[in-house]
Design a protein around this motif. Structure first.
Motif, PDB file in Angstrom:
ATOM      1  N   LYS A   8       0.493  -1.179   0.027  1.00 29.10           N
ATOM      2  CA  LYS A   8       0.209  -0.172   0.485  1.00 29.10           C
ATOM      3  C   LYS A   8       0.877   1.331   0.221  1.00 29.10           C
ATOM      4  O   LYS A   8       0.346   2.096  -0.518  1.00 29.10           O
ATOM      5  CB  LYS A   8      -0.697   0.547   1.217  1.00 29.10           C
ATOM      6  CG  LYS A   8      -2.015  -1.026   1.119  1.00 29.10           C
ATOM      7  CD  LYS A   8      -2.638  -1.171   2.549  1.00 29.10           C
ATOM      8  CE  LYS A   8      -3.761  -2.136   2.581  1.00 29.10           C
ATOM      9  NZ  LYS A   8      -4.137  -2.665   3.765  1.00 29.10           N
ATOM     10  N   THR A  13      -0.123   5.378  10.193  1.00 28.54           N
ATOM     11  CA  THR A  13      -0.911   5.061   9.895  1.00 28.54           C
ATOM     12  C   THR A  13      -1.257   5.688   8.270  1.00 28.54           C
ATOM     13  O   THR A  13      -0.170   6.832   8.240  1.00 28.54           O
ATOM     14  CB  THR A  13      -3.025   5.874   9.874  1.00 28.54           C
ATOM     15  OG1 THR A  13      -2.480   7.525   9.962  1.00 28.54           O
ATOM     16  CG2 THR A  13      -2.522   5.498  11.364  1.00 28.54           C
ATOM     17  N   GLY A  66      -3.136   5.651   4.695  1.00 27.07           N
ATOM     18  CA  GLY A  66      -4.440   5.708   3.309  1.00 27.07           C
ATOM     19  C   GLY A  66      -5.254   6.899   3.722  1.00 27.07           C
ATOM     20  O   GLY A  66      -5.325   8.216   3.945  1.00 27.07           O
TER      21      GLY A  66
END
Length: 145
Positions: free
Chosen positions: A8, A92, A94
């Protein structure tokens, strides 16, 4: 085999022109310090991020090793810099946002970034009162080289 959670972060991999600005600790006010950032795979499950700044007057180097705890489904980053500082951050990533946070006894700190395909706009902030109030340390702009 490549770690799917780390995949990702593939958009971060590469060379970036980096600028530090609006830093409370640099003189004169308004100074912009150019630099470069390299993000590369370290094996199949880690990313290595190295940033170097230098403009003749100011010089700094910092590194991150980013990994992911698969069972806990979270990212973690280890940071070090040329001052001999070493810190651990929760991370984190995203939805176009990237954060690094730590809540240690000496201070709380956070990195907040908006991530685009070829640009990242970020800032570092610190809190000396366990996160009740925050001060900006500096801004960072990353542009894909």
């Amino acid at each position: 085999m490549r770690n799917s959670g780390l995949a990702k972060l593939d958009g971060l991999v590469g060379q970036w022109s980096t600028t530090m600005s609006d830093a409370w600790f640099l003189e004169p006010p308004g100074v912009r310090v150019p630099g470069e950032t390299t993000v590369e795979l370290l094996g199949e499950s880690l990313l290595f991020v190295r940033t170097r700044f230098a403009d003749g007057t100011h010089h700094s180097e910092m590194s991150l090793v980013i990994g992911r705890s698969d069972p806990n489904d979270n990212y973690v980053a280890l940071y070090q810099d040329d001052r001999g500082v070493c810190r651990q951050y929760d991370m984190t990533f995203g939805g176009g946002h990237w954060t690094l946070t730590r809540e240690d006894p000496d201070m709380h700190q956070r990195f907040l970034a908006d991530v685009e395909q070829d640009r990242i706009l970020a800032r570092w902030e610190a809190s000396d009162d366990q996160g009740k109030t925050w001060r900006k340390d500096f801004d960072l702009t990353f542009e894909r080289a």
